[in-house]
Design a protein around this motif. Structure first.
Motif, PDB file in Angstrom:
ATOM      1  N   LEU A 313       0.813  -1.222   0.000  1.00  0.00           N
ATOM      2  CA  LEU A 313       0.000   0.000   0.000  1.00  0.00           C
ATOM      3  C   LEU A 313       0.846   1.271   0.000  1.00  0.00           C
ATOM      4  N   THR A 314       2.174   1.155  -0.078  1.00  0.00           N
ATOM      5  CA  THR A 314       3.036   2.344  -0.067  1.00  0.00           C
ATOM      6  C   THR A 314       2.725   3.310  -1.207  1.00  0.00           C
ATOM      7  N   PRO A 315       2.556   2.848  -2.477  1.00  0.00           N
ATOM      8  CA  PRO A 315       2.208   3.806  -3.538  1.00  0.00           C
ATOM      9  C   PRO A 315       0.921   4.568  -3.257  1.00  0.00           C
ATOM     10  N   TYR A 316      -0.060   3.898  -2.659  1.00  0.00           N
ATOM     11  CA  TYR A 316      -1.342   4.551  -2.376  1.00  0.00           C
ATOM     12  C   TYR A 316      -1.226   5.484  -1.170  1.00  0.00           C
ATOM     13  N   PHE A 317      -0.283   5.205  -0.285  1.00  0.00           N
ATOM     14  CA  PHE A 317      -0.036   6.113   0.835  1.00  0.00           C
ATOM     15  C   PHE A 317       0.548   7.432   0.332  1.00  0.00           C
ATOM     16  N   GLU A 318       1.514   7.345  -0.569  1.00  0.00           N
ATOM     17  CA  GLU A 318       2.107   8.562  -1.135  1.00  0.00           C
ATOM     18  C   GLU A 318       1.086   9.324  -1.973  1.00  0.00           C
ATOM     19  N   ASP A 327      -1.285  19.288  -3.520  1.00  0.00           N
ATOM     20  CA  ASP A 327      -0.164  19.712  -4.350  1.00  0.00           C
ATOM     21  C   ASP A 327      -0.252  18.969  -5.682  1.00  0.00           C
ATOM     22  N   LEU A 328      -0.574  19.711  -6.746  1.00  0.00           N
ATOM     23  CA  LEU A 328      -0.754  19.090  -8.051  1.00  0.00           C
ATOM     24  C   LEU A 328       0.561  18.563  -8.605  1.00  0.00           C
ATOM     25  N   GLU A 329       1.669  19.265  -8.338  1.00  0.00           N
ATOM     26  CA  GLU A 329       2.969  18.835  -8.833  1.00  0.00           C
ATOM     27  C   GLU A 329       3.396  17.533  -8.158  1.00  0.00           C
ATOM     28  N   LEU A 330       3.189  17.434  -6.851  1.00  0.00           N
ATOM     29  CA  LEU A 330       3.512  16.202  -6.124  1.00  0.00           C
ATOM     30  C   LEU A 330       2.636  15.052  -6.598  1.00  0.00           C
ATOM     31  N   PHE A 331       1.376  15.339  -6.896  1.00  0.00           N
ATOM     32  CA  PHE A 331       0.456  14.320  -7.394  1.00  0.00           C
ATOM     33  C   PHE A 331       0.955  13.760  -8.723  1.00  0.00           C
ATOM     34  N   ARG A 332       1.396  14.627  -9.628  1.00  0.00           N
ATOM     35  CA  ARG A 332       1.921  14.164 -10.916  1.00  0.00           C
ATOM     36  C   ARG A 332       3.169  13.302 -10.716  1.00  0.00           C
ATOM     37  N   ALA A 333       4.040  13.728  -9.807  1.00  0.00           N
ATOM     38  CA  ALA A 333       5.278  12.980  -9.573  1.00  0.00           C
ATOM     39  C   ALA A 333       4.981  11.572  -9.056  1.00  0.00           C
ATOM     40  N   VAL A 334       4.037  11.463  -8.112  1.00  0.00           N
ATOM     41  CA  VAL A 334       3.681  10.144  -7.562  1.00  0.00           C
ATOM     42  C   VAL A 334       3.032   9.279  -8.636  1.00  0.00           C
ATOM     43  N   ALA A 335       2.149   9.861  -9.445  1.00  0.00           N
ATOM     44  CA  ALA A 335       1.478   9.095 -10.503  1.00  0.00           C
ATOM     45  C   ALA A 335       2.482   8.557 -11.520  1.00  0.00           C
ATOM     46  N   LYS A 337       5.785   8.049 -10.854  1.00  0.00           N
ATOM     47  CA  LYS A 337       6.714   7.162 -10.168  1.00  0.00           C
ATOM     48  C   LYS A 337       6.169   5.744 -10.070  1.00  0.00           C
ATOM     49  N   PHE A 338       4.886   5.612  -9.763  1.00  0.00           N
ATOM     50  CA  PHE A 338       4.277   4.284  -9.555  1.00  0.00           C
ATOM     51  C   PHE A 338       3.320   3.941 -10.700  1.00  0.00           C
ATOM     52  N   SER A 343      -0.934   0.573 -13.113  1.00  0.00           N
ATOM     53  CA  SER A 343      -1.413  -0.116 -14.311  1.00  0.00           C
ATOM     54  C   SER A 343      -1.673  -1.598 -14.012  1.00  0.00           C
ATOM     55  N   ALA A 344      -0.768  -2.211 -13.237  1.00  0.00           N
ATOM     56  CA  ALA A 344      -0.964  -3.621 -12.871  1.00  0.00           C
ATOM     57  C   ALA A 344      -2.215  -3.806 -12.016  1.00  0.00           C
ATOM     58  N   ASP A 345      -2.504  -2.828 -11.162  1.00  0.00           N
ATOM     59  CA  ASP A 345      -3.701  -2.897 -10.305  1.00  0.00           C
ATOM     60  C   ASP A 345      -4.963  -2.445 -11.021  1.00  0.00           C
TER      61      ASP A 345
END
Length: 491
Positions: A313-318, A327-335, A337-338, A343-345
């Motif tokens: 659940l780490t990607p979903y925590f971030e 923070d829209l910029e942080l949201f784009r970075a996380v999307a 990164k993972f 895509s697998a989920d």
């Protein structure tokens, strides 16, 4: 004399391993024979629970199964001249090692069963199918599954239903492993129709879930919803199947933008699932987290810290942290990164929907922090990277005001957003709504617990004997006499 005592103590020592040597006598083959006797007893007494118990015992032996055990059991359970024996022995791989597990039970405890029972035959099909899947012999497993399904179509016995439901599951599973689920969709629909006509409710549950999984595997959400809405519904017979149904229902509701119903179904599926089904619970929590974010809620930190789920659940925590901050910029970075994980989920399309929620959360934080702020500053803080950020900021603020996300007004002449003072939340209906939802949740849980209680079968149909009736009447007469004496004393 001390020497004699010492000799007496040392002489029994070689015989001591005899009880230990007797322990391996209960070989895998012996356990399979015992399971066959349980199935035979359940078939003759028509007790479905014994058949269920037999399958649970088989699952416990799954890792110990070897080709020689399966072949020896087929020779024990099926007549050598039967068609099923010929087909199944041809599918079981032959081993070079000729050593067999010796059933070392004493002749007085040798096990025998009645040949010709359909339950024993279907169990043999199921055993071979499970063994071939575990051995990764998928072509032979598909052949075994097709033969067993063809045999099942000629049976209509309630004691076979439990084994049939497991055969349906592994039939679909082996085709999923070979990425050919679309080939059996027509067969699954025909089997579901047959189970409905035979009033096989456990089979209907299993096949409905398999069909929903089949449709969702190919993203056919509309067809899945049409099937789900038209399929007959009844009280759940299997907790595992009910959990799967709730999970698939939650996924369908999420795609259809019905987030409130989706959240309820996904959380209920995660809560009802057994603790050993960790992978299933992780999937439920992943989808539930996305749905809660789409609803504008922020999941508690404890959701991500559950035992055995923290890493998954780490990607979903971030992602949740980015939405919480707005923070829209942080949201784009996380999307980005993972991206492979999402895509697998199969949650990437849902995460694209979250962009609007991130902007709204950031706007809500700005509205709380500033009593008045220009639209240009709003665009800068939200990091809008469009050609005309001020116009976009104005439209976003207007939509948020209309939806009730913020309590503010827009001064178009000066290009400002003016926030209103926040009132007392306890003067609104929000506390009442929160308490009502909690009370409804507790009442629903109580009702489900009552439904899940088990009672002796046919207890309401049992006729009391003449002796029990005589005792009951005598007790009632004594009670009436005692009450009459008390009434006289009162007067």
């Amino acid at each position: 004399m001390p020497e004699d005592v010492q000799m007496n103590d040392s002489e029994p020592q070689p015989a001591a391993p005899a009880p230990a040597a007797a322990a391996p006598a209960l070989s895998t083959l012996h356990h399979l024979k015992e399971i066959a006797t349980v199935i035979e007893a359940g078939s003759l007494s028509k007790e479905v629970r014994r058949i269920s118990r037999a399958f649970r015992l088989t699952v416990a032996l799954r890792r110990r199964l070897a080709a020689r055990d399966v072949s020896a059991f087929l020779a024990f359970a099926l007549p050598a001249s039967s068609e099923a024996y010929g087909r199944l022995t041809a599918l079981v791989p032959k081993e070079d090692d000729t050593e067999m597990d010796v059933d070392a039970a004493s002749p007085a405890t040798q096990i025998s069963i009645k040949h010709g029972l359909p339950e024993i035959e279907i169990f043999c099909y199921l055993l071979v199918l499970i063994f071939l899947i575990d051995q990764k012999k998928y072509d032979e497993a598909k052949a075994c599954a097709n033969v067993s399904i063809a045999r099942l179509k000629n049976l209509n016995r309630r004691t076979v239903d439990v084994l049939a439901s497991r055969l349906y599951f592994y039939y679909s599973y082996v085709y999923e492993l070979t990425n050919s689920l679309a080939e059996i969709r027509g067969n699954l629909l025909a089997l579901h129709r047959m189970a409905t006509l035979h009033h096989d409710e456990l089979g209907q549950e299993t096949l409905l879930n398999l069909l929903l999984r089949n449709y969702l595997h190919y993203n056919l959400y509309d067809q899945a919803e049409k099937l789900r809405s038209k399929a007959p519904r009844f009280e759940a017979h299997s907790n595992q199947q009910f959990c799967r149904y709730l999970f698939y229902l939650g996924k369908i509701r999420t795609i259809q933008l019905e987030y409130t119903d989706a959240k309820e179904s996904l959380l209920q599926a995660a809560r009802k699932a057994p603790t050993t089904a960790r992978g299933f619970r992780i999937q439920c929590n992943k989808w539930a987290i996305i749905v809660r974010l789409l609803l504008g809620e922020i999941p508690e930190r404890t959701v991500f810290m559950q035992k055995g789920m923290k890493k998954a659940l780490t990607p979903y925590f971030e992602l949740t942290n980015a939405v919480r901050v707005g923070d829209l910029e942080l949201f784009r970075a996380v999307a980005d990164k993972f991206a492979s994980t999402f895509s697998a989920d199969r949650t990437r399309n849902l995460i694209v929907r979250l962009r609007h929620n991130v902007i709204r959360t950031g706007l809500r934080n700005i509205s709380i922090s500033y009593s008045r702020i220009s639209l240009a500053d709003i665009a800068k803080k939200l990091r809008l990277d469009s050609e005309n950020p001020i116009a976009d900021a104005e439209s976003i603020v207007a939509k948020a005001i209309r939806d009730g996300a913020i309590d503010a007004t827009i001064d178009h002449a000066n290009g400002w957003m003016v926030s209103k003072e926040t009132g007392d939340v306890y003067s609104t209906n929000e506390p009442q709504i929160a308490f009502n939802s909690r009370i409804a949740f507790c009442l629903n849980m109580h009702n489900e617990a009552v439904k899940a209680m088990r009672f002796p079968p046919n207890s309401h149909k049992e006729k009391e004997s003449a002796e029990k009736r005589r005792e009951r009447l005598q007790q009632e007469e004594e009670l009436a006499k005692h009450m009459a004496e008390e009434d006289d004393d009162d007067f």
